[in-house]
Design a protein around this motif. Structure first.
Motif, PDB file in Angstrom:
ATOM      1  N   MET A 131      -3.105  11.176  -0.431  1.00  0.00           N
ATOM      2  CA  MET A 131      -2.696   9.814  -0.092  1.00  0.00           C
ATOM      3  C   MET A 131      -3.160   8.854  -1.192  1.00  0.00           C
ATOM      4  O   MET A 131      -4.275   8.970  -1.701  1.00  0.00           O
ATOM      5  N   TYR A 132      -2.300   7.914  -1.533  1.00  0.00           N
ATOM      6  CA  TYR A 132      -2.591   6.939  -2.580  1.00  0.00           C
ATOM      7  C   TYR A 132      -2.507   5.523  -2.026  1.00  0.00           C
ATOM      8  O   TYR A 132      -1.749   5.247  -1.094  1.00  0.00           O
ATOM      9  N   ASP A 133      -3.279   4.645  -2.635  1.00  0.00           N
ATOM     10  CA  ASP A 133      -3.181   3.206  -2.378  1.00  0.00           C
ATOM     11  C   ASP A 133      -1.885   2.736  -3.033  1.00  0.00           C
ATOM     12  O   ASP A 133      -1.752   2.738  -4.257  1.00  0.00           O
ATOM     13  N   LEU A 134      -0.913   2.306  -2.227  1.00  0.00           N
ATOM     14  CA  LEU A 134       0.411   1.951  -2.749  1.00  0.00           C
ATOM     15  C   LEU A 134       0.453   0.621  -3.478  1.00  0.00           C
ATOM     16  O   LEU A 134       1.423   0.339  -4.189  1.00  0.00           O
ATOM     17  N   ALA A 135      -0.561  -0.232  -3.279  1.00  0.00           N
ATOM     18  CA  ALA A 135      -0.575  -1.562  -3.917  1.00  0.00           C
ATOM     19  C   ALA A 135       0.728  -2.297  -3.588  1.00  0.00           C
ATOM     20  O   ALA A 135       1.115  -2.378  -2.427  1.00  0.00           O
ATOM     21  N   SER A 136       1.447  -2.776  -4.609  1.00  0.00           N
ATOM     22  CA  SER A 136       2.601  -3.647  -4.355  1.00  0.00           C
ATOM     23  C   SER A 136       3.832  -2.943  -3.806  1.00  0.00           C
ATOM     24  O   SER A 136       4.809  -3.626  -3.460  1.00  0.00           O
ATOM     25  N   LEU A 137       3.826  -1.627  -3.704  1.00  0.00           N
ATOM     26  CA  LEU A 137       4.918  -0.993  -2.967  1.00  0.00           C
ATOM     27  C   LEU A 137       4.937  -1.469  -1.521  1.00  0.00           C
ATOM     28  O   LEU A 137       5.965  -1.397  -0.841  1.00  0.00           O
ATOM     29  N   THR A 138       3.803  -1.986  -1.061  1.00  0.00           N
ATOM     30  CA  THR A 138       3.720  -2.585   0.274  1.00  0.00           C
ATOM     31  C   THR A 138       4.761  -3.671   0.451  1.00  0.00           C
ATOM     32  O   THR A 138       5.285  -3.885   1.557  1.00  0.00           O
ATOM     33  N   LYS A 139       5.076  -4.388  -0.623  1.00  0.00           N
ATOM     34  CA  LYS A 139       6.030  -5.498  -0.536  1.00  0.00           C
ATOM     35  C   LYS A 139       7.393  -5.052  -0.018  1.00  0.00           C
ATOM     36  O   LYS A 139       8.074  -5.796   0.708  1.00  0.00           O
ATOM     37  N   VAL A 140       7.826  -3.852  -0.387  1.00  0.00           N
ATOM     38  CA  VAL A 140       9.138  -3.388   0.062  1.00  0.00           C
ATOM     39  C   VAL A 140       9.129  -3.146   1.569  1.00  0.00           C
ATOM     40  O   VAL A 140      10.109  -3.430   2.269  1.00  0.00           O
ATOM     41  N   PHE A 141       8.030  -2.648   2.095  1.00  0.00           N
ATOM     42  CA  PHE A 141       7.899  -2.459   3.543  1.00  0.00           C
ATOM     43  C   PHE A 141       7.932  -3.816   4.259  1.00  0.00           C
ATOM     44  O   PHE A 141       8.578  -3.963   5.298  1.00  0.00           O
TER      45      PHE A 141
END
Length: 415
Positions: free
Chosen positions: A136-146
């Motif tokens: 598992m990785y810290d997604l950082a700004s991929l969170t924005k798409v969610f």
């Protein structure tokens, strides 16, 4: 207590007054460390991981194996020093997942999830933690798409209007009536990417950020800023009457079978989580998300490459269980054409950005990157999905960015 000035932006992308320029793309930045005080630690009250998640829909069979070797070579190259960066590898480890036309093209792990100690020295071989496909990785700004998907679900339900003033939904925006919801999604609000973060509590720090004035007239240009999605996340939570961690788990992870996706991962998952800066592991890397309690609209999600690929497949397939096809079409359409190609952005996603999409860009590809070294690219023309998760900030975010690896992987899949 007042916290120091923190950089809320994670990508140096600027386009104001009609001019656009990619400055460094998730590269190194200065970051004032947060004081290690109890009020800044991730909140233990997240109950989202208890929400049941079903099995994911299967991928088509058989897999498309002809892309695997090229992708392995592209990703594996940066596990060792290169002529461009002889001092150290670009990242200690990575997991890649690629799919073409609904079939798995590659899914592999390379390197280490934990390679360095808190002093940035390499650990002995026996003390390292190898990366695995379920790391598992810290997604950082991929969170924005969610967060964007959650917002668009509210649009579909008639609860949120794209061209309404954000102040209609957010009291802290009362003095910013010119900023619309659409501007938050497209980073054209004029809000700053650099904002002082101060306050005694997570709620107080959030309120402080939301009340910051814009640095440019709303709608005058493209300025990538975490503030936009911090605000959007606050709007979504307010309208839904529920925290983002619960919403992501219930409305996105559960219907898609993304069992390993969520904010504030429980301690039992720690052995599977890749380290980020220094020896940080299992707690969000982004300083502002940490200051808000670990849950925010711009950063904070943890996930696996296979889970992120399920999310990408839903968007590639016209929305799947998440959105209507017309909404996905709107989401991935460039809303910033007037500001130049470097500003190409849909509703929460980049569009045709070759600096990390490589040769997948050019025909409507969309996706996003994350400061920790993560990215997703979705190419509707090729019916392709590429997820690359790395912990390039381990042990030091200033060691460089992994855009060359992102581009190389995309080129390998395009080829």
């Amino acid at each position: 207590m007042t916290l120091g000035r923190l950089t809320l932006s994670r990508r140096r992308v600027l386009a104001l007054g009609g001019a656009a320029a990619v400055l460094a793309g998730c590269g190194p930045r200065r970051r004032a460390p947060l004081p290690a005080v109890p009020s800044v630690q991730p909140s233990p009250v997240s109950q989202a991981w208890s929400i049941p998640v079903g099995l994911p829909a299967p991928w088509k069979e058989p897999p498309v194996t002809r892309f695997d070797a090229g992708l392995r070579a592209a990703v594996g190259r940066y596990l060792r020093p290169t002529p461009e960066r002889p001092e150290h590898p670009m990242y200690p480890g990575a997991v890649a997942f690629a799919a073409v036309d609904g079939r798995v093209a590659a899914h592999f792990a390379v390197g280490d999830a934990v390679r360095y100690g808190a002093d940035k020295a390499e650990l002995p071989a026996g003390a390292r933690v190898p990366a695995r496909t379920d790391t598992m990785y810290d997604l950082a700004s991929l969170t924005k798409v969610f967060t964007a998907v959650l917002a668009l679900r509210l649009v579909e339900r008639g609860r949120l209007e794209l061209d309404a003033p954000a102040s209609r939904y957010l009291a802290a925006f009362a003095d910013k009536p010119g900023i619309t919801v659409r501007m938050l999604l497209t980073h054209t609000s004029g809000l700053s990417k650099d904002t002082p973060l101060a306050g005694e509590t997570p709620a107080g720090r959030l309120e402080h950020v939301l009340r910051e004035p814009p640095v440019a007239p709303p709608g005058s240009g493209f300025l990538y800023a975490d503030q936009n999605f911090i605000a959007l996340g606050a709007i979504v939570a307010e309208l839904a009457g529920e925290r983002l961690d619960m919403l992501v788990r219930r409305e996105i992870a559960a219907p898609l079978g993304m069992a390993d996706t969520g904010f504030i991962p429980p301690g039992a998952l720690l052995p599977r989580i890749a380290a980020t800066e220094g020896a940080l592991r299992g707690s969000v890397h982004d300083p502002s998300a940490a200051a808000f309690g670990g849950v925010s609209g711009h950063a904070g999600l943890f996930s696996t490459a296979s889970d992120v690929a399920l999310f990408g497949r839903a968007l590639l397939d016209g929305g799947g269980a998440l959105l209507r096809p017309a909404t996905v079409e709107l989401m991935r359409t460039n809303a910033n054409a007037r500001f130049g190609p470097a500003a190409a952005h849909g509703l929460g996603v980049d569009v045709d950005q070759a600096w990390y999409m490589g040769r997948l860009a050019g025909h409507g590809a969309f996706g996003h990157t994350g400061f920790t070294g993560t990215s997703i690219v979705i190419d509707p023309r090729r019916k392709a999905i590429l997820v690359l998760l790395t912990n390039r900030v381990h042990p030091d975010a200033a060691w460089g960015n992994n855009n060359p690896a992102r581009k190389a992987a995309a080129d390998a899949l395009a080829g």
